[in-house]
Write a protein that holds these residues in place. Structure first.
Motif, PDB file in Angstrom:
ATOM      1  N   ALA A  28      76.796 -43.521 -35.942  1.00  8.38           N
ATOM      2  CA  ALA A  28      75.471 -43.205 -36.495  1.00  8.38           C
ATOM      3  C   ALA A  28      75.506 -41.905 -37.290  1.00  8.38           C
ATOM      4  O   ALA A  28      76.306 -41.004 -37.024  1.00  8.38           O
ATOM      5  CB  ALA A  28      74.448 -43.096 -35.374  1.00  8.38           C
ATOM      6  N   HIS A  29      74.632 -41.831 -38.277  1.00 10.24           N
ATOM      7  CA  HIS A  29      74.444 -40.624 -39.064  1.00 10.24           C
ATOM      8  C   HIS A  29      73.322 -39.792 -38.443  1.00 10.24           C
ATOM      9  O   HIS A  29      72.493 -40.314 -37.701  1.00 10.24           O
ATOM     10  CB  HIS A  29      74.054 -40.976 -40.501  1.00 10.24           C
ATOM     11  N   THR A  30      73.275 -38.507 -38.773  1.00  8.55           N
ATOM     12  CA  THR A  30      72.250 -37.618 -38.230  1.00  8.55           C
ATOM     13  C   THR A  30      70.848 -38.124 -38.537  1.00  8.55           C
ATOM     14  O   THR A  30      69.963 -38.069 -37.685  1.00  8.55           O
ATOM     15  CB  THR A  30      72.448 -36.188 -38.780  1.00  8.55           C
ATOM     16  N   TYR A  31      70.622 -38.636 -39.725  1.00  6.69           N
ATOM     17  CA  TYR A  31      69.276 -39.093 -40.082  1.00  6.69           C
ATOM     18  C   TYR A  31      68.854 -40.342 -39.311  1.00  6.69           C
ATOM     19  O   TYR A  31      67.674 -40.714 -39.317  1.00  6.69           O
ATOM     20  CB  TYR A  31      69.155 -39.325 -41.588  1.00  6.69           C
ATOM     21  N   GLU A  32      69.756 -40.986 -38.597  1.00  3.12           N
ATOM     22  CA  GLU A  32      69.425 -42.171 -37.810  1.00  3.12           C
ATOM     23  C   GLU A  32      69.044 -41.853 -36.364  1.00  3.12           C
ATOM     24  O   GLU A  32      68.618 -42.738 -35.619  1.00  3.12           O
ATOM     25  CB  GLU A  32      70.612 -43.139 -37.799  1.00  3.12           C
ATOM     26  N   LYS A  33      69.159 -40.596 -35.962  1.00  2.00           N
ATOM     27  CA  LYS A  33      68.894 -40.223 -34.578  1.00  2.00           C
ATOM     28  C   LYS A  33      67.475 -40.562 -34.143  1.00  2.00           C
ATOM     29  O   LYS A  33      67.257 -41.085 -33.061  1.00  2.00           O
ATOM     30  CB  LYS A  33      69.170 -38.739 -34.363  1.00  2.00           C
ATOM     31  N   ASP A  34      66.483 -40.275 -34.982  1.00  2.00           N
ATOM     32  CA  ASP A  34      65.094 -40.552 -34.615  1.00  2.00           C
ATOM     33  C   ASP A  34      64.847 -42.053 -34.475  1.00  2.00           C
ATOM     34  O   ASP A  34      64.121 -42.493 -33.577  1.00  2.00           O
ATOM     35  CB  ASP A  34      64.131 -39.947 -35.631  1.00  2.00           C
ATOM     36  N   THR A  53      76.980 -31.055 -38.895  1.00  2.00           N
ATOM     37  CA  THR A  53      77.096 -29.756 -39.551  1.00  2.00           C
ATOM     38  C   THR A  53      76.888 -29.848 -41.056  1.00  2.00           C
ATOM     39  O   THR A  53      76.605 -28.852 -41.700  1.00  2.00           O
ATOM     40  CB  THR A  53      78.474 -29.118 -39.269  1.00  2.00           C
ATOM     41  N   ASP A  54      77.008 -31.039 -41.602  1.00  2.58           N
ATOM     42  CA  ASP A  54      76.806 -31.260 -43.036  1.00  2.58           C
ATOM     43  C   ASP A  54      76.168 -32.639 -43.230  1.00  2.58           C
ATOM     44  O   ASP A  54      76.836 -33.590 -43.622  1.00  2.58           O
ATOM     45  CB  ASP A  54      78.152 -31.177 -43.774  1.00  2.58           C
ATOM     46  N   PRO A  55      74.849 -32.753 -42.928  1.00  2.00           N
ATOM     47  CA  PRO A  55      74.195 -34.062 -42.960  1.00  2.00           C
ATOM     48  C   PRO A  55      74.250 -34.729 -44.333  1.00  2.00           C
ATOM     49  O   PRO A  55      74.098 -34.082 -45.356  1.00  2.00           O
ATOM     50  CB  PRO A  55      72.750 -33.755 -42.576  1.00  2.00           C
ATOM     51  N   GLU A  56      74.464 -36.034 -44.299  1.00  2.00           N
ATOM     52  CA  GLU A  56      74.448 -36.827 -45.524  1.00  2.00           C
ATOM     53  C   GLU A  56      73.057 -37.418 -45.710  1.00  2.00           C
ATOM     54  O   GLU A  56      72.496 -37.969 -44.762  1.00  2.00           O
ATOM     55  CB  GLU A  56      75.447 -37.984 -45.421  1.00  2.00           C
ATOM     56  N   PRO A  57      72.484 -37.329 -46.897  1.00  2.00           N
ATOM     57  CA  PRO A  57      71.192 -37.978 -47.119  1.00  2.00           C
ATOM     58  C   PRO A  57      71.356 -39.493 -47.101  1.00  2.00           C
ATOM     59  O   PRO A  57      72.424 -40.012 -47.447  1.00  2.00           O
ATOM     60  CB  PRO A  57      70.771 -37.480 -48.505  1.00  2.00           C
ATOM     61  N   PRO A  58      70.299 -40.221 -46.708  1.00  2.00           N
ATOM     62  CA  PRO A  58      70.404 -41.687 -46.614  1.00  2.00           C
ATOM     63  C   PRO A  58      70.866 -42.360 -47.902  1.00  2.00           C
ATOM     64  O   PRO A  58      71.567 -43.357 -47.868  1.00  2.00           O
ATOM     65  CB  PRO A  58      68.981 -42.119 -46.255  1.00  2.00           C
ATOM     66  N   MET A  60      73.042 -41.379 -49.965  1.00  2.00           N
ATOM     67  CA  MET A  60      74.475 -41.162 -50.206  1.00  2.00           C
ATOM     68  C   MET A  60      75.287 -41.625 -49.002  1.00  2.00           C
ATOM     69  O   MET A  60      76.380 -41.140 -48.772  1.00  2.00           O
ATOM     70  CB  MET A  60      74.742 -39.691 -50.491  1.00  2.00           C
ATOM     71  N   ARG A  61      74.742 -42.553 -48.268  1.00  2.00           N
ATOM     72  CA  ARG A  61      75.357 -42.983 -47.021  1.00  2.00           C
ATOM     73  C   ARG A  61      76.771 -43.509 -47.226  1.00  2.00           C
ATOM     74  O   ARG A  61      77.016 -44.407 -48.008  1.00  2.00           O
ATOM     75  CB  ARG A  61      74.509 -44.071 -46.386  1.00  2.00           C
ATOM     76  N   THR A  62      77.675 -42.925 -46.482  1.00  2.00           N
ATOM     77  CA  THR A  62      79.049 -43.424 -46.412  1.00  2.00           C
ATOM     78  C   THR A  62      79.201 -44.138 -45.073  1.00  2.00           C
ATOM     79  O   THR A  62      78.309 -44.103 -44.234  1.00  2.00           O
ATOM     80  CB  THR A  62      80.062 -42.264 -46.491  1.00  2.00           C
ATOM     81  N   ARG A  63      80.296 -44.760 -44.872  1.00  2.00           N
ATOM     82  CA  ARG A  63      80.540 -45.426 -43.600  1.00  2.00           C
ATOM     83  C   ARG A  63      80.584 -44.382 -42.494  1.00  2.00           C
ATOM     84  O   ARG A  63      81.254 -43.362 -42.604  1.00  2.00           O
ATOM     85  CB  ARG A  63      81.866 -46.184 -43.660  1.00  2.00           C
ATOM     86  N   GLY A  64      79.873 -44.650 -41.409  1.00  2.00           N
ATOM     87  CA  GLY A  64      79.865 -43.729 -40.291  1.00  2.00           C
ATOM     88  C   GLY A  64      81.208 -43.702 -39.580  1.00  2.00           C
ATOM     89  O   GLY A  64      82.046 -44.579 -39.759  1.00  2.00           O
TER      90      GLY A  64
END
Length: 92
Positions: A28-34, A53-58, A60-64
């Protein structure tokens, strides 16, 4: 579990069967936590993502990759104290 989003039904099933659930490789990405906290609304969660430490915006999502999480029901809150380990690779 390789990829929490792709295995969400299985994760929901086992989360309701056990008191404490430890996940690794949730991808999971940081923006998916909620969103994940909302899906597991009957549980409290501490979650670490590879991009904390360096969140990716949705957009620009790369493979987790990697990621850890610990989930527990609120009735256990009195017995659980998440620790600040200072890292983005493990939960304690």
């Amino acid at each position: 579990m390789e990829g929490l989003q792709s295995n969400i039904s299985y994760a929901e099933e086992i989360a309701n069967s056990y008191d404490i659930l430890c996940l690794q490789e949730h991808w999971a990405h940081t923006y998916e936590k909620d969103d994940l906290s909302a899906k597991f609304h009957n549980h409290n969660m501490i979650m670490k993502c590879f991009d904390m430490t360096d969140p990716e915006p949705p957009m620009m999502r790369t493979r987790g990759k990697a990621g850890t999480a610990i989930m527990w029901p609120p009735r256990l809150d009195a017995y659980i104290e998440p620790l600040d380990d200072g890292g983005d690779r493990l939960c304690a």
